[in-house]
Design a protein around this motif. Structure first.
Motif, mmCIF file in Angstrom:
data_model
loop_
_atom_site.group_PDB
_atom_site.id
_atom_site.type_symbol
_atom_site.label_atom_id
_atom_site.label_comp_id
_atom_site.label_asym_id
_atom_site.label_seq_id
_atom_site.Cartn_x
_atom_site.Cartn_y
_atom_site.Cartn_z
ATOM 1 N N SER A 1 -3.910 1.548 -2.771
ATOM 2 C CA SER A 1 -2.817 1.990 -3.636
ATOM 3 C C SER A 1 -3.276 2.734 -4.875
ATOM 4 O O SER A 1 -2.462 3.020 -5.751
ATOM 5 N N THR B 1 2.222 3.741 -5.700
ATOM 6 C CA THR B 1 2.849 2.619 -5.015
ATOM 7 C C THR B 1 4.298 2.938 -4.677
ATOM 8 O O THR B 1 4.783 4.047 -4.936
ATOM 9 N N SER C 1 0.834 -1.198 0.000
ATOM 10 C CA SER C 1 0.000 0.000 0.000
ATOM 11 C C SER C 1 0.863 1.240 0.000
ATOM 12 O O SER C 1 1.830 1.349 0.749
#
Length: 704
Positions: free
Chosen positions: A317, A361, A39
């Motif tokens: 994300s 990300t 995440s």
């Protein structure tokens, strides 16, 4: 490598063969990253794209104008955003009213709201009717037809919350890789504009414009709907118009991480149109049109309906959006001019779907932003033509089905080598098909099918060198398959290649104190530029031009100064948009290095406004074209330079009621607002459309 080099074409053919593999690789990468990367919010990152969950007052599918600006400024290239407040403080009637202060954009109507020329960095420059080379979207859904042609008549500036402008390959966010890029008109929602709205405009040329709006949110549901009506007798003879349009949407939130929104729009447009005239006629009698406009009852009537839906899912994300759309449009379009008279009668359907994933990300400890997407557009136009008998259908002269299919796969990645510097790479692939089935065989079977494939890479970098300040550079490829308006309707006129270009761009944008700026310089190398040439008499013809250059400078910004001049919290603001355009043939065997006709070299819009703390504002504005531009490839005939003076004033009562006064061309100057282009023009060439004379409009808007 020059475009004419055999090695260039060999390289491009190899790239085009890889398109299906590229599509699979991009989709596979998207799935892998979504599943395997940690995440983004478990790491220390700056300026994240999204967060899981949003406040109940926010829409998930439609970011507000502030969030939209933050997102668009992640682009390493020329972009802009125009909030509705910058448009609604005066008359908001055409796309010119929306885009006039965006440098690099040249938007000029022929008359009223109809058939505005919209060109970005010289896109579709030879087109004096409709547009091409720039994708027009409504809420991220294409308004342009599946073959890439379109117009802006269905866009109602009063039904827009903000407008996003992506120049050139910077429109990769929507999968577009065109010289002009994309313009996205974003609708209000019940969460961004709750309550009710009444607006009324009155003014010159018997103009009347009315709007009602209603929006609200209740639990997971929200809605917004706005019908509008406008009428005008027009400045020129035979330009009466009546527009009735409806725009609305309904949203439903699935908790705090997903939302679906349904859109519906409809338009009934009745527009009489005058013929173009010679330069001397336009400047001597600007309200006059030729007798053929009356005898042929020339007009453009449209009935259109469009439905769309899109759903956005938020994750830790990033976010994923999928959507579908379908549209139906009928066109009844009598035309009549010396040597040419017909009735265009079209029944058109378009539809398609799209999917896009945007992620934030971590890769090897560095922030990494990725966008991956897929578009599919398809459309069929049942195009018939008849002889024009006083504006009615005579005998049938053509009948064909024009079918277009376009598949686009695209991806873009921004890797932050350090927190303030991102290296950006993108790739877009297009597979397009144009097929014409001839149903009118008395002159032979003119059916044909053409395919156009391309792969368009993009490379760039963005440096956030200070808070709210950026510098960028990018190098990109683009391609434009010809629409049917260029391909023609006979098998012998379809030998057109797609337009290809490479563009180098660098610039900066930002704000420091009371000064904001947006600056870019670019140079585009074009091969097979599409040119639609309108002869002095007869029907338009199409051609490819081997090599051309489009280059320019775009400067925009505003400066707030003289604060507290006459009262506490008052201010004076100077706003301007300057565009320098240098478009020319590159060693053409006939035209050498002549200017490409159709756009002024210099174009300036500027406004000086004083705003008082009590709510009133006033100030002058100018539109300046200091040099006329050529209307023919031979560079034998030019428009004239002009300077127009306008002024705005208004008052915000603070209780939801606002008033405005908008004066245009106050010195009643005669000028050319729009001109067709041709190969070689003479004084008798009927290519010109004069702009409106002096006009004053008043309006009131009340929200509660």
């Amino acid at each position: 490598m020059h475009y004419s080099d055999p090695a260039f074409f060999a390289l491009r053919r190899k790239a085009e063969k890889l398109l299906p593999k590229v599509a699979l690789a991009l989709l596979g990468t998207s799935a892998a990253l979504a599943l395997l990367t940690p995440s983004a919010h478990s790491q220390t990152v700056t300026r994240p794209i999204t967060v899981t969950g949003k406040a109940e007052t926010d829409s998930i599918t439609v970011p507000d104008a502030g969030e939209a600006r933050r997102r668009i400024e992640n682009t390493a290239g020329g972009v802009d955003i125009v909030p509705a407040d910058e448009v609604r403080d005066g008359r908001a009637n055409t796309v010119k009213d929306v885009l006039d202060f965006v440098p690099g954009v040249f938007a000029q109507p022929k008359y009223g709201q109809e058939d505005s020329r919209l060109s970005i960095r010289g896109s579709g420059l030879s087109r004096s009717f409709h547009l091409r080379g720039t994708r027009i979207l409504r809420d991220g859904v294409p308004i342009t037809d599946a073959d890439g042609a379109g117009d802006t008549m269905e866009i109602d500036p009063l039904a827009v919350d903000y407008t996003e402008i992506y120049k050139g390959a910077n429109a990769l966010q929507y999968g577009a890789s065109l010289l002009g890029g994309a313009v996205n008109f974003v609708s209000p929602t019940g969460r961004s504009q709750p309550g009710f709205l009444l607006r009324q405009e009155l003014g010159s040329f018997d103009s009347l414009r009315s709007q009602f709006g209603a929006g609200g949110a209740q639990g997971n549901f929200d809605y917004y709907v706005t019908p509008t009506y406008s009428h005008s007798s027009g400045y020129r003879d035979h330009t009466d118009q009546d527009y009735t349009r409806l725009n609305g949407n309904v949203g439903y939130r699935f908790g705090d991480g997903a939302e679906t929104r349904f859109y519906l729009s409809a338009a009934n447009i009745n527009q009489k149109i005058p013929n173009s005239v010679t330069k001397s006629q336009a400047l001597a009698s600007p309200s006059w049109t030729s007798p053929q406009s009356f005898s042929g009852n020339t007009k453009r009537n449209i009935e259109a309906i469009r439905a769309a839906s899109k759903t956005t899912f938020l994750t830790d994300s990033g976010e994923a959006t999928v959507g579908f759309f379908a549209a139906s449009k009928t066109l009844f379009h009598p035309l009549s001019s010396p040597g040419f008279s017909t009735v265009v009668d079209n029944e058109e359907v378009n539809g398609g779907g799209f999917a896009r994933w945007t992620g934030d990300t971590q890769v090897a400890g560095h922030r990494n932003e990725m966008t991956l997407g897929l578009n599919y557009f398809t459309g069929n136009n049942h195009a018939k033509s008849f002889t024009n008998v006083g504006g009615a259908r005579g005998s049938l002269t053509a009948d064909a089905d024009q079918t277009s299919d376009t598949l686009e796969v695209y991806g873009e990645n921004a890797f932050y080598v350090v927190p303030d510097v991102a290296l950006i790479a993108g790739l877009q692939g297009t597979m397009a098909r144009r097929e014409l089935d001839d149903n009118f065989l008395s002159n032979g079977n003119q059916s044909f099918e053409r395919g156009y494939n391309s792969v368009n890479p993009k490379f760039g970098t963005r440096w956030d060198f200070a808070p709210h300040m950026q510098a960028f550079v990018n190098y990109s490829w683009s391609s434009e398959p010809p629409p049917f308006s260029e391909l023609g309707t006979t098998a012998t006129t379809t030998a057109l290649e797609q337009q290809e270009s490479r563009t180098l761009e660098l610039g900066s944008r930002g704000r420091h104190g009371d000064l904001a700026w947006d600056a870019a310089i670019y140079r585009a190398w074009l091969h097979n530029e599409l040119q639609t040439i309108q002869p002095a008499t007869g029907q338009a013809v199409q051609q490819n031009v081997d090599n051309t250059i489009h280059q320019g400078i775009e400067l925009g910004g505003d400066w707030v100064f003289a604060r507290n001049l006459a009262a506490t919290d008052d201010s004076t603001t100077l706003r301007l948009a300057y565009t320098y355009s240098d478009f020319f043939f590159d060693g053409h065997p006939t035209y050498g290095n002549n200017d490409i006709p159709g756009a002024p070299r210099h174009y300036l819009r500027a406004e000086l406004r004083y705003a008082h703390a009590s709510g009133w504002y006033a100030g002058p504005n100018v539109e300046w074209v200091p040099q006329g531009y050529y209307v023919d490839n031979a560079n034998t005939l030019k428009t004239d330079p002009y300077l127009l003076l306008g002024a705005k004033a208004g008052y915000d009562f603070g209780n939801g009621l606002k008033l405005f006064l908008d004066g245009r061309n106050l010195l009643d100057k005669t000028f050319i607002s729009n001109a067709s282009t041709t190969t070689s023009a003479t004084a008798s060439s009927a290519l010109f459309n004069p702009g409106d004379g002096r006009a004053v409009f008043v309006g009131a808007e009340y929200r509660w």
